[in-house]
Design a protein around this motif. Structure first.
Motif, PDB file in Angstrom:
ATOM      1  N   GLY A  82       0.522   7.678  -5.391  1.00 57.76           N
ATOM      2  CA  GLY A  82       0.774   6.256  -5.202  1.00 57.76           C
ATOM      3  C   GLY A  82       1.913   5.775  -6.105  1.00 57.76           C
TER       4      GLY A  82
ATOM      5  N   ASP B 239      -3.739  -1.664  -4.413  1.00 55.94           N
ATOM      6  CA  ASP B 239      -4.977  -1.566  -5.179  1.00 55.94           C
ATOM      7  C   ASP B 239      -4.842  -2.242  -6.540  1.00 55.94           C
ATOM      8  OD1 ASP B 239      -3.328   0.112  -6.526  1.00 55.94           O
ATOM      9  OD2 ASP B 239      -4.488   1.952  -6.180  1.00 55.94           O
TER      10      ASP B 239
ATOM     11  N   ASN C 127      -1.823   2.803  -3.555  1.00 48.85           N
ATOM     12  CA  ASN C 127      -2.452   4.112  -3.532  1.00 48.85           C
ATOM     13  C   ASN C 127      -1.629   5.055  -2.674  1.00 48.85           C
ATOM     14  OD1 ASN C 127      -2.983   3.518  -0.863  1.00 48.85           O
ATOM     15  ND2 ASN C 127      -5.106   2.863  -1.249  1.00 48.85           N
TER      16      ASN C 127
ATOM     17  N   ARG D 154       2.688   7.220  -9.583  1.00 49.37           N
ATOM     18  CA  ARG D 154       1.463   7.428 -10.348  1.00 49.37           C
ATOM     19  C   ARG D 154       1.174   8.934 -10.427  1.00 49.37           C
ATOM     20  NH1 ARG D 154      -2.834   3.188  -7.654  1.00 49.37           N
ATOM     21  NH2 ARG D 154      -2.308   1.341  -8.912  1.00 49.37           N
TER      22      ARG D 154
END
Length: 627
Positions: A94, A31, A25, A90
């Protein structure tokens, strides 16, 4: 619905992916931790979710800079792990990491390299074996390989052809099958002896070895043995050569040699009988001849009454022909003695100059009758070890031949003798009819004459030169001939020198056109025991150097006709004169050019006696060092 389906698909992909999939993250907390990540690094999902990445935050920072990285990290159990990582951001913040375990990949690469290496080695071995097989089959001899039990484990096509077996019949068969029955019982012991001390060597050295074919026939062979170490153990390679044809040829040669030896013995016996017969007949003929000659001489004295002119002429014919016949018989008798080994030499040391003078004086009347001049150039002492009588006979025969074959008004010379090692060479030359090249060998044969005598001289038996050759060779010398048809001939023969006496006085050749200068140099050298020969022109100097082989040469550069430069150049090109010291004595200062052309030393006129003697001592100490 569509978003949920995509999430489900991604979740499934993470679950089945062999790559470790890790999600971080924005706070760099884990995660997402796929089963492959759990298997690769050792931490379970429960242990790692919500925690910082165990393999280090620095890895993430490094990946952000280059998106792909190979590195070594520690697993949960503390072991090192080489991995390759890739990273992607992402959209919501993250990172997603993909990690590959390189350990298995490298092992696979090593295995592949090892496999390829083994494959290359196997290929090379196959090629080598193929090449060996080609060489084996191309060999001209039979080749077999035998193991310790004597079984044949390898053979080539020649073996099949030579022994008459098929390849299948010989492979695995005991080598004794190729050995004759008579030698088979001993072969096991010989084989055991070879195994105890194996080395490359011929088999049965000095013996005649035989081999046996499938049909039972035997043939002679030569066998070479060589020990060989292989993966299957210690073996012996045998190279077998069929020598049947060579043995047949050797037998033919042996038989021919035996026959030749018998013929030679027969020829020797025939020659001996012939010589004995000739010797006997010569003695029988000489007795009445002496009587005829004696009574002819008595009648010529006219003690019993005067003779008229016609009777005197008839009596002179009888006397001359009787003497000629006696000479022929004496020649035959001499040759018979030589061939029968009945002639013995009475070797002594004497001055050959006296014998040469006597031989020349005895032949002068015959030469004068044809107006032939004879020049005896043997002026200095020359001591030889020879039979005085036979030495005189050699000279007399050569001089007589020269008179016979030299036309009226010609010239005969006896050249100064030349020292050659432990021999002295004498030469008789003439301006006669000459001898053709194809007749030069036959000239020394018995009863052979290759030309006709000139007018007024009787033909001989053709034994003179044959006797000369035998006599020279009995002295340990040799005789040679140089001749040009229509120009003349030159016979050279050698006899042993009395080294202690013949070589005491060195010889200097003086090439100088000024009489006063020649006399000056001669007066310098003669009192010192040095012999001198003089030449006034370039041609005379070159011929004298070739004939005399002097110990040193003095050379004036200013000669009439061809200059001294020409003489210097030609002397250095002559094999027999190339190492003779040449002292240039001249009024011109051309020392550098003379030395470059081959002069040994340059002395400028007027030359002093001391300078000349020092130069001779310096450049030929062996001949002039004691002067």
């Amino acid at each position: 619905m569509q978003t949920e389906a995509i999430l489900e698909a991604l979740t499934a992909l993470c679950t089945i992916s062999p790559l470790a999939v890790i999600g971080l993250n924005p706070q760099n907390q884990v995660d997402l931790w796929s089963p492959a990540a759990e298997q690769m690094f050792g931490w379970t999902q429960a242990e790692i979710l919500g925690e910082a990445l165990p393999v280090g935050v620095g890895l993430v920072t490094a990946l952000q800079a280059q998106t792909s990285l190979r590195t070594v990290v520690q697993k949960k159990d503390g072991r090192s792990l080489e991995i390759e990582c890739r990273i992607a951001p992402r959209p919501s913040g993250g990172w997603i990491l993909l990690s590959t375990d390189l350990t298995n990949t490298k092992a696979t690469e090593r295995e592949r390299e090892e496999f390829l290496a083994r494959d290359r080695e196997a290929t090379a071995r196959i090629k080598a074996e193929s090449r060996f097989r080609e060489l084996l089959e191309a060999a001209p001899d039979a080749i077999i390989e035998v193991d310790r039990e004597g079984r044949i484990v390898l053979l080539n096509a020649v073996t099949v052809k030579l022994f008459g077996y098929t390849r299948e019949e010989l492979l695995g068969r005991n080598v004794d099958a190729l050995i004759p029955d008579s030698a088979r019982s001993r072969h096991a012991a010989h084989r055991a002896g070879y195994w105890s001390k194996p080395m490359t060597r011929p088999m049965g050295q000095g013996l005649t070895l035989m081999a046996r074919r499938k049909d039972g026939s035997e043939f002679p062979v030569e066998i070479s043995l060589s020990p060989v170490r292989s993966d299957e153990g210690f073996r012996v390679t045998a190279i077998i050569r069929d020598v049947t044809e060579r043995k047949i040829a050797e037998e033919k040669i042996h038989t021919a040699n035996q026959q030749l030896e018998l013929r030679n013995k027969e020829v020797e016996r025939a020659n001996r009988l012939k010589s004995e017969f000739l010797a006997s007949m010569s003695h029988e003929l000489r007795t009445p001849l002496h009587t005829i000659i004696g009574f002819a001489e008595l009648l010529a004295e006219e003690l019993e009454g005067p003779l008229n002119d016609k009777q005197k002429r008839f009596l002179q014919h009888v006397h001359q022909d009787s003497l000629h016949l006696l000479d022929l018989i004496n020649d035959i008798l001499d040759l018979s003695k030589i061939e029968a080994g009945g002639m013995q030499l009475n070797i002594e040391s004497f001055d050959a100059r006296d014998v040469v003078r006597a031989a020349v004086d005895s032949i002068r009347p015959m030469a004068s009758a044809k107006f032939i001049s004879i020049d005896n150039r043997v002026k200095n002492e020359v001591f030889v070890l020879a039979d005085r009588v036979r030495f005189r006979e050699i000279l007399s025969n050569l001089l007589s031949n020269a008179v016979k074959f030299t036309p009226e008004g010609g010239r005969i010379e006896v050249d100064p003798p030349v020292s050659q090692g432990d021999k002295i060479v004498f030469c008789v030359s003439d301006t006669g009819v000459g001898i053709a090249p194809e007749d030069r060998e036959a000239i020394f044969d018995k009863f052979r004459q290759v030309g006709s005598a000139t007018h007024g001289v009787r033909e001989g038996t053709g034994l003179g030169l044959a006797i000369v050759k035998h006599l020279v060779e009995m002295h340990g010398g040799s005789i040679s001939l140089e001749s040009t048809v229509g120009v003349g001939s030159r016979f050279s023969f050698s006899v042993p020198a009395d080294v202690g006496r013949s070589q005491s006085d060195p010889l200097v050749l003086i090439i100088e056109d000024e009489p006063a200068a020649r006399e000056l140099l001669t007066s310098y050298l003669t009192p010192l025991g040095i012999r001198t020969e003089c030449a006034a022109t370039a041609q005379e100097g070159i011929e004298a150097a070739r004939r005399l082989h002097p110990d040193a040469v003095t050379l004036d550069l200013l000669l009439p006709g061809r200059s001294g430069w020409h003489v210097l150049r030609e002397l250095r090109e002559m094999p027999d004169a190339s190492d003779i010291p040449i002292l240039v004595i001249s009024v011109v200062d051309e020392s550098r050019a003379a030395i470059d052309l081959g002069a040994t030393e340059y002395l400028q006129k007027p030359v002093k006696k001391e300078a000349l003697v020092r130069a001779l001592r310096r450049h030929a100490p062996a001949r002039f060092g004691m002067i």
